[in-house]
Design an enzyme around this catalytic site. Structure first.
Site, PDB file in Angstrom:
ATOM      1  N   MET A   1      -4.897  -3.941  -3.687  1.00  0.00           N
ATOM      2  CA  MET A   1      -6.148  -3.705  -4.398  1.00  0.00           C
ATOM      3  C   MET A   1      -6.219  -2.280  -4.930  1.00  0.00           C
ATOM      4  SD  MET A   1      -7.238  -6.654  -4.315  1.00  0.00           S
ATOM      5  CE  MET A   1      -8.786  -6.411  -5.165  1.00  0.00           C
TER       6      MET A   1
ATOM      7  N   CYS B   1       0.835  -1.206   0.000  1.00  0.00           N
ATOM      8  CA  CYS B   1       0.000   0.000   0.000  1.00  0.00           C
ATOM      9  C   CYS B   1       0.871   1.258   0.000  1.00  0.00           C
ATOM     10  CB  CYS B   1      -0.899  -0.006   1.235  1.00  0.00           C
ATOM     11  SG  CYS B   1      -2.165   1.266   1.214  1.00  0.00           S
TER      12      CYS B   1
ATOM     13  N   GLY C   1      17.699  -6.301  18.394  1.00  0.00           N
ATOM     14  CA  GLY C   1      16.639  -7.294  18.538  1.00  0.00           C
ATOM     15  C   GLY C   1      16.494  -8.224  17.362  1.00  0.00           C
TER      16      GLY C   1
ATOM     17  N   ARG D   1     -13.270   0.762  -4.357  1.00  0.00           N
ATOM     18  CA  ARG D   1     -12.701   0.745  -3.009  1.00  0.00           C
ATOM     19  C   ARG D   1     -11.932   2.026  -2.722  1.00  0.00           C
ATOM     20  NH1 ARG D   1      -8.362  -0.761   0.360  1.00  0.00           N
ATOM     21  NH2 ARG D   1      -9.029  -2.128   2.064  1.00  0.00           N
TER      22      ARG D   1
END
Length: 514
Positions: free
Chosen positions: A414, A331, A501, A429
């Site tokens: 999408m 996205c 980490g 959408r």
């Protein structure tokens, strides 16, 4: 040594870490990588952790995992696999309404208790009709009735054993010539419980158990394969009829009402209104329409990232909220439109508001690993929706291909031009259906093969359980209660802490997750 001693024993414990409220009221937008959860006390094993979670006000799942309604993630195969492993899949709507409804139908018919609408043939149908039914539905244990319909007298059953060795020239034979006759069948009376019927089926060693009324008319059937599925998938998400749960996505336009009708007829359990920005008059009107026409259908609204957005959809009557805007791996909404919110902050803020009204939250997007799932759930989300994490599994739509020796599957947003070109639903959408120039809010890419959902999801489940164990919580409900009470503590991570980490200081390594 005495300089380090403090009198008074060990009753004093300094305050350590930040509460969720302190962490997210700093004004910064935080992602899942920007913080860690501080560990608690363990007095139980990981497999004792209860992952039961609310998807909506009325639907509860045994695992908090949901597949995204994307055309490279969820069709019937993915939805079936997700439901069998305790989650749920949402069939995408970047397709015709008929195709989508048929995908829902495949899921609902996959595993059932009493099958009340099975494929039925008549004695005058032919062997080729059985092969056609097998090709279409994937099985050939078909009851035979006088009229070829439910509710008429049972006269026999046709199974693979009856037709396996027939030559092609025999495919025009009538079924009455080769079927297993009624007198050789084991049947059960109408009104029998599912448990009793399953016991009869086990004792009979038959593949199917017809259920008949006092007139010997067929009213239902039970399949042995469903017994095996019940044994192999104890966490499976099912409705009151013992059918797998299935969700689907629709848009907010007038023609989506026709799509909704087809989905309702197919038996869909929950519908998500698929919009990149859910706080619109179009979605509010659609929610009210759906609640009036299908009051028993669960409706998920979204996407939202603020309490103000959530308020409007809650007032309209949604049963759950989908949270996330611009945080998915494919996205680019935040980059292109300058709108959105870092996902960890969005999940916490919306969940904290929505819980006051009993509305569950689905954390949608930004999930890169099982640790991110655990963090989303610890911030108040009831379930987590995954796209890229499930893409390239065996059950995801699409074909595998190789690039530089690596097995891949296509994965696209999408909001990508690729998806928008395929079907109008993807344009709807993103409110782009009337635009002469399309503004892409997503990209197309590829994801490395992850194997089957049936191996990958159990790994995710085990990871969440171990995370809860380290936190010191025996359930996700307890995790959220600890977070809201302030007992659960967090800590911000610097960029150096994030490096520390991860895997570091090695010449080379192999990272196998499961």
């Amino acid at each position: 040594m005495a300089d380090y001693l403090i009198s008074g024993g060990t009753s004093y414990v300094p305050d350590d870490g930040l509460t969720a409220q302190q962490l997210f009221n700093c004004g910064d937008g935080l992602t899942y990588n920007d913080f860690l959860i501080l560990p608690g006390y363990i007095d139980f094993t990981a497999d004792q952790v209860d992952l039961t979670s609310a998807l909506t006000k009325k639907i509860t799942l045994k695992t908090p995992l949901v597949s995204s309604p994307m055309d490279t993630v969820t069709e019937a195969g993915m939805a079936i696999a997700m439901a069998l492993t305790g989650g749920i899949g949402f069939i995408h709507h970047n397709c015709t309404p008929e195709f989508q409804a048929n995908e829902v139908r495949k899921v609902k018919k996959y595993e059932q208790g009493f099958i009340t609408d099975p494929v039925v043939l008549s004695p005058k149908d032919r062997v080729r009709d059985v092969f056609e039914a097998k090709a279409r539905h994937g099985f050939c244990g078909i009851p035979i009735t006088d009229t070829g319909r439910m509710g008429s007298r049972l006269v026999g059953i046709i199974s693979s054993r009856d037709i396996d060795f027939l030559k092609e020239e025999e495919h025009d034979r009538f079924l009455e010539e080769i079927m297993t006759k009624r007198e050789d069948l084991v049947v059960a009376p109408a009104g029998i419980t599912l448990k009793e019927a399953n016991e009869i089926l086990q004792r009979s060693k038959k593949g199917k158990l017809p259920i008949v009324n006092e007139n010997d008319e067929l009213v239902a059937i039970i399949a042995r394969t469903d017994l095996k599925k019940n044994r192999d998938y104890p966490l499976a998400s099912k409705d009151a009829k013992k059918q797998l749960l299935c969700g689907a996505a629709i848009g907010t336009h007038e023609d989506d009402k026709y799509r909704l009708d087809l989905l309702a007829l197919a038996g869909v359990d929950v519908v998500v209104l698929d919009s990149s920005q859910g706080n619109s008059i179009f979605q509010i009107n659609m929610i009210k329409y759906m609640k009036e026409k299908y009051p028993n259908l669960q409706v998920i609204g979204g996407n939202v990232v603020t309490a103000a957005q959530a308020k409007n959809l809650i007032d309209a009557g949604v049963d759950a909220l989908r949270v996330g805007m611009g945080c998915g791996s494919i996205c680019i909404t935040q980059e292109v439109l300058a709108c959105g919110r870092p996902q960890a902050t969005a999940v916490y803020k919306v969940s904290e508001y929505a819980r006051r009204f009993g509305v569950p939250v689905i954390a949608d997007g930004g999930i890169q690993n099982v640790g991110h799932i655990a963090k989303a759930l610890a911030l108040g989300a009831s379930t987590v929706m995954m796209g890229s994490l499930l893409a390239a599994t065996t059950e995801a739509p699409g074909e595998y291909f190789f690039s530089d020796g690596i097995r891949l599957k296509k994965y696209r947003g999408m909001g990508s031009l690729d998806a928008m070109d395929k079907h109008l639903s993807s344009q709807n959408r993103y409110f782009s259906e009337a635009d002469k120039i399309k503004v892409a809010q997503g990209v197309s890419g590829a994801v490395q093969d992850k194997g089957s959902i049936h191996k990958f999801v159990p790994y995710l489940i085990a990871g969440i359980q171990h995370s809860c164990q380290d936190i010191g919580a025996k359930s996700l409900t307890q995790v959220r209660a600890m977070m809201y009470s302030g007992e659960l503590k967090f800590e911000k991570r610097t960029s150096s802490a994030q490096v520390e980490g991860g895997v570091h200081s090695l010449h080379s390594y192999e990272k196998r997750l499961f």
